[in-house]
Scaffold this motif. Sequence first.
Motif, mmCIF file in Angstrom:
data_model
loop_
_atom_site.group_PDB
_atom_site.id
_atom_site.type_symbol
_atom_site.label_atom_id
_atom_site.label_comp_id
_atom_site.label_asym_id
_atom_site.label_seq_id
_atom_site.Cartn_x
_atom_site.Cartn_y
_atom_site.Cartn_z
ATOM 1 N N ASP A 132 0.785 -1.304 -0.154
ATOM 2 C CA ASP A 132 0.080 -0.188 0.025
ATOM 3 C C ASP A 132 1.040 1.469 0.014
ATOM 4 O OD1 ASP A 132 -2.856 1.045 0.312
ATOM 5 O OD2 ASP A 132 -1.816 1.995 2.330
ATOM 6 N N HIS A 133 1.941 1.019 0.758
ATOM 7 C CA HIS A 133 3.091 2.346 0.791
ATOM 8 C C HIS A 133 3.417 2.629 -0.644
ATOM 9 C CE1 HIS A 133 5.753 5.288 2.630
ATOM 10 N NE2 HIS A 133 6.501 4.622 1.948
ATOM 11 N N ILE A 134 4.076 1.578 -1.002
ATOM 12 C CA ILE A 134 4.374 1.561 -2.529
ATOM 13 C C ILE A 134 3.635 2.148 -3.480
ATOM 14 C CG2 ILE A 134 5.418 0.380 -4.554
ATOM 15 C CD1 ILE A 134 6.712 -1.472 -2.427
ATOM 16 N N ASP A 135 2.173 1.816 -3.523
ATOM 17 C CA ASP A 135 1.309 1.886 -4.574
ATOM 18 C C ASP A 135 0.874 3.392 -4.216
ATOM 19 O OD1 ASP A 135 0.894 -0.476 -5.335
ATOM 20 O OD2 ASP A 135 -0.742 -0.966 -4.108
ATOM 21 N N LYS A 136 1.105 3.924 -2.864
ATOM 22 C CA LYS A 136 0.803 5.348 -2.748
ATOM 23 C C LYS A 136 1.956 6.593 -3.104
ATOM 24 C CE LYS A 136 -2.930 4.620 0.722
ATOM 25 N NZ LYS A 136 -3.450 4.645 2.047
ATOM 26 N N ASN A 137 2.979 5.761 -3.231
ATOM 27 C CA ASN A 137 4.206 6.784 -3.198
ATOM 28 C C ASN A 137 5.182 6.299 -4.305
ATOM 29 O OD1 ASN A 137 4.155 8.308 -0.565
ATOM 30 N ND2 ASN A 137 3.708 6.214 0.140
ATOM 31 N N TYR A 138 4.784 5.590 -5.547
ATOM 32 C CA TYR A 138 5.737 5.009 -6.375
ATOM 33 C C TYR A 138 6.170 6.186 -7.352
ATOM 34 C CZ TYR A 138 1.760 5.819 -9.545
ATOM 35 O OH TYR A 138 0.851 6.552 -10.155
ATOM 36 N N MET A 139 5.536 7.144 -7.062
ATOM 37 C CA MET A 139 6.278 8.343 -8.034
ATOM 38 C C MET A 139 7.277 9.081 -7.275
ATOM 39 S SD MET A 139 3.650 9.021 -5.941
ATOM 40 C CE MET A 139 2.146 8.437 -6.815
ATOM 41 N N ASP A 140 7.466 8.886 -6.083
ATOM 42 C CA ASP A 140 8.854 9.279 -5.458
ATOM 43 C C ASP A 140 9.953 8.594 -5.882
ATOM 44 O OD1 ASP A 140 10.496 10.422 -3.741
ATOM 45 O OD2 ASP A 140 9.435 9.814 -1.781
ATOM 46 N N GLU A 141 10.991 9.660 -6.571
ATOM 47 C CA GLU A 141 12.398 8.782 -6.946
ATOM 48 C C GLU A 141 13.031 8.379 -5.777
ATOM 49 O OE1 GLU A 141 15.360 11.407 -8.465
ATOM 50 O OE2 GLU A 141 14.148 13.419 -7.349
ATOM 51 N N ASN A 142 12.731 8.780 -4.620
ATOM 52 C CA ASN A 142 13.447 8.288 -3.539
ATOM 53 C C ASN A 142 13.046 7.039 -2.655
ATOM 54 O OD1 ASN A 142 15.638 10.332 -3.992
ATOM 55 N ND2 ASN A 142 14.210 11.739 -2.776
ATOM 56 N N ILE A 143 11.865 6.758 -3.046
ATOM 57 C CA ILE A 143 11.551 5.442 -2.488
ATOM 58 C C ILE A 143 12.404 4.322 -2.719
ATOM 59 C CG2 ILE A 143 9.942 4.663 -4.348
ATOM 60 C CD1 ILE A 143 7.832 3.940 -2.326
ATOM 61 N N ILE A 197 5.968 11.562 -18.658
ATOM 62 C CA ILE A 197 5.420 10.587 -17.953
ATOM 63 C C ILE A 197 6.509 9.722 -17.143
ATOM 64 C CG2 ILE A 197 4.491 8.048 -18.525
ATOM 65 C CD1 ILE A 197 3.192 9.399 -20.895
ATOM 66 N N ALA A 198 7.733 9.703 -17.719
ATOM 67 C CA ALA A 198 8.805 9.110 -17.032
ATOM 68 C C ALA A 198 8.785 9.666 -15.434
ATOM 69 C CB ALA A 198 10.289 9.024 -17.700
ATOM 70 N N TYR A 199 8.958 11.098 -15.416
ATOM 71 C CA TYR A 199 9.166 11.719 -14.084
ATOM 72 C C TYR A 199 7.899 11.353 -13.311
ATOM 73 C CZ TYR A 199 10.170 15.643 -11.004
ATOM 74 O OH TYR A 199 10.395 16.690 -9.911
ATOM 75 N N ASP A 200 6.764 11.518 -13.730
ATOM 76 C CA ASP A 200 5.293 11.127 -13.127
ATOM 77 C C ASP A 200 5.555 9.880 -12.211
ATOM 78 O OD1 ASP A 200 4.508 13.624 -13.820
ATOM 79 O OD2 ASP A 200 2.981 12.775 -15.442
ATOM 80 N N VAL A 201 6.262 8.856 -12.787
ATOM 81 C CA VAL A 201 6.059 7.583 -12.164
ATOM 82 C C VAL A 201 7.455 7.228 -11.220
ATOM 83 C CG1 VAL A 201 4.533 6.609 -13.904
ATOM 84 C CG2 VAL A 201 7.001 6.396 -14.366
ATOM 85 N N GLY A 202 8.127 8.222 -11.238
ATOM 86 C CA GLY A 202 9.376 8.096 -10.195
ATOM 87 C C GLY A 202 10.629 7.986 -11.078
ATOM 88 N N PHE A 203 10.683 7.846 -12.241
ATOM 89 C CA PHE A 203 11.899 7.982 -12.866
ATOM 90 C C PHE A 203 12.438 9.356 -13.097
ATOM 91 C CE2 PHE A 203 10.260 3.781 -13.860
ATOM 92 C CZ PHE A 203 11.269 2.885 -13.723
ATOM 93 N N ARG A 204 13.809 9.724 -12.864
ATOM 94 C CA ARG A 204 14.336 11.160 -13.256
ATOM 95 C C ARG A 204 15.130 11.022 -14.485
ATOM 96 N NH1 ARG A 204 10.290 11.562 -10.824
ATOM 97 N NH2 ARG A 204 10.152 12.756 -8.796
#
Length: 232
Positions: A132-143, A197-204
């Motif tokens: 659940d934590h991943i599903d809510k924070n996958y867009m964070d590059e630092n997760i 889109i890459a940025y939105d899903v956590g890839f910089r």
Amino acid sequence: MSHYLSDDNKYDIRRPDIKRIESLMQSGSLESCDDVLASVLEETRFHECDSLMIRLYICMDIYISAQNFARSLGISGQRFADEFGSADELPEKMKTSDEIASYLSQLLKQCIRWRIENVHDTSFGIVYKAKDHIDKNYMDENISLRSVAEAVGLSPSYLSALFKREIGQNLSEYLTNVRIRHSKELLCCTSKMIYEIAYDVGFRDYRYFSQIFKKYTGQTPRQFQSSANCSQ
């Protein structure tokens, strides 16, 4: 490895390998407990030391590790103290190296039992919280494994093993799959540029995103977008 060193330099005793102790509690068996503990104590030169104070230092290092591990399983400090006494009580309870070794054996075996009991009762719930934590924070590059472990209150190594056993894949693989799934939705349902889109899903890094996307789907993001007749 660091050492305990008395003022007169008489006792140069190694500190216990706490990583081995943690590994024992996290994934070791009751059957292997005494052998692993004996090996760790032998490395410290525990039985060669006739200083009770330094032997108690070794005991205390392992006690604190066990206490932290028990806490990660939801064992309260009071329950732990009821079972094994408080840290302040250790000097009064043990006077010989054999007494300390026996005490540590009981301590570590109980931690293993708690882990076994806890896994049956709460492993699904813990993994669910991690997902659940991943599903809510996958867009964070630092997760990361470490940040997810902190969020659910477990050590990274213990969560990693638990996640792999319950889900059948590593936590990092699950995170990547979540990111790829969401990137597919964005590629098909928005007019955003691929780098956005890459940025939105956590890839910089756009190039890295393209490499990972192709690895998981067999297509580059642009190829996927074109083959699915998605809007640009």
